[in-house]
Design an enzyme around this catalytic site. Structure first.
Site, short mmCIF file in Angstrom:
data_model
loop_
_atom_site.label_atom_id
_atom_site.label_comp_id
_atom_site.label_asym_id
_atom_site.label_seq_id
_atom_site.Cartn_x
_atom_site.Cartn_y
_atom_site.Cartn_z
N GLY A 37 0.84 -1.20 0.00
CA GLY A 37 0.00 0.00 0.00
C GLY A 37 0.87 1.25 0.00
N ASP A 60 2.36 -4.13 10.87
CA ASP A 60 2.01 -5.40 10.25
C ASP A 60 0.93 -6.06 11.11
OD1 ASP A 60 2.05 -8.23 9.57
OD2 ASP A 60 3.99 -7.88 8.62
N SER A 125 -11.93 -13.12 -1.74
CA SER A 125 -11.65 -13.19 -3.18
C SER A 125 -12.45 -14.30 -3.85
CB SER A 125 -10.16 -13.48 -3.37
OG SER A 125 -9.87 -13.78 -4.71
N TYR A 149 -3.00 -18.47 -2.70
CA TYR A 149 -3.73 -17.22 -2.45
C TYR A 149 -5.20 -17.53 -2.14
CZ TYR A 149 -6.46 -13.05 -3.47
OH TYR A 149 -7.36 -12.02 -3.41
N LYS A 153 -7.22 -17.19 1.59
CA LYS A 153 -8.44 -16.40 1.79
C LYS A 153 -9.57 -17.29 2.33
CE LYS A 153 -7.53 -12.14 0.57
NZ LYS A 153 -7.81 -11.00 1.44
N PHE A 177 -14.47 -10.02 -7.50
CA PHE A 177 -14.10 -10.47 -8.84
C PHE A 177 -13.52 -9.27 -9.59
CE2 PHE A 177 -17.23 -13.49 -7.56
CZ PHE A 177 -17.02 -14.65 -8.29
#
Length: 184
Positions: A37, A60, A125, A149, A153, A177
């Site tokens: 970011g 973090d 996701s 990944y 999630k 999406f």
């Protein structure tokens, strides 16, 4: 005034969410380690809305969040955007994805319970679905991720559900999406 904690507030989705929340009159506390970011959007929002409306911490989510949560009392809800999100990179470095996405979410939830913060919106996701079995994809589609990944999630979603059962945390899970767009 409602105070919202936004993790990953310097990222693409998080920074736009911060802007919209401030426009709607919310007070924000932002945690981001700025590994993917950016500080600049948050600096601009702080300049525009002031330190009393938005404060950000370089941290973090896998670390001890106690000092921030002690300082920032009366948080009503969390928008959890912090994480890493490249399918290809996750295939090469699965440890990073399970550490940041899954362990980070678990650590965040543990801190939320300790401080009585009982509402979370989780940025998940569509990668949790894996290969589609039918179109259009609806929420009850099978979840068989094909990448670390997607698996990280899905595991985070499952952890959130267990925190709901064991501690009563209220949650909403959003499965994105192809996020794209612009903000003025």
């Amino acid at each position: 005034m409602t105070k919202i904690l936004v993790t990953g507030g310097g990222g693409y989705i998080g920074s736009i969410a911060c802007k919209q929340l401030l426009e709607a009159g919310y007070e924000l506390v932002v945690i981001d380690d700025f590994s993917s970011g950016y500080r600049q959007p948050l600096k601009l929002l702080t300049k525009q809305y002031g330190d009393s409306k938005v404060r950000f911490y370089a941290k973090d989510i896998r670390e001890d969040l106690t000092s921030i949560l002690k300082k920032e009392r009366n948080i009503d809800a969390v928008l959890h955007y912090a994480g890493v999100c490249s399918v290809n990179e996750s295939m090469l470095n699965p440890y990073k994805y399970f550490s940041i996405n899954t362990a980070g979410t678990n650590n965040l939830l543990d801190h939320l319970v300790k401080f009585g913060i009982m509402n979370i919106v989780f940025s998940s996701s569509c990668a949790v679905y894996g290969e589609t079995k039918k179109m259009p994809i609806i929420e009850d589609h099978s979840t068989v991720p094909t990448s670390p990944y997607g698996q990280s999630k899905l595991m985070s979603e499952q952890i959130i559900r267990w925190f709901n059962k064991s501690h009563g945390i209220n949650y909403i899970i959003l499965r994105y999406f192809n996020v794209c767009g612009a903000s003025d």
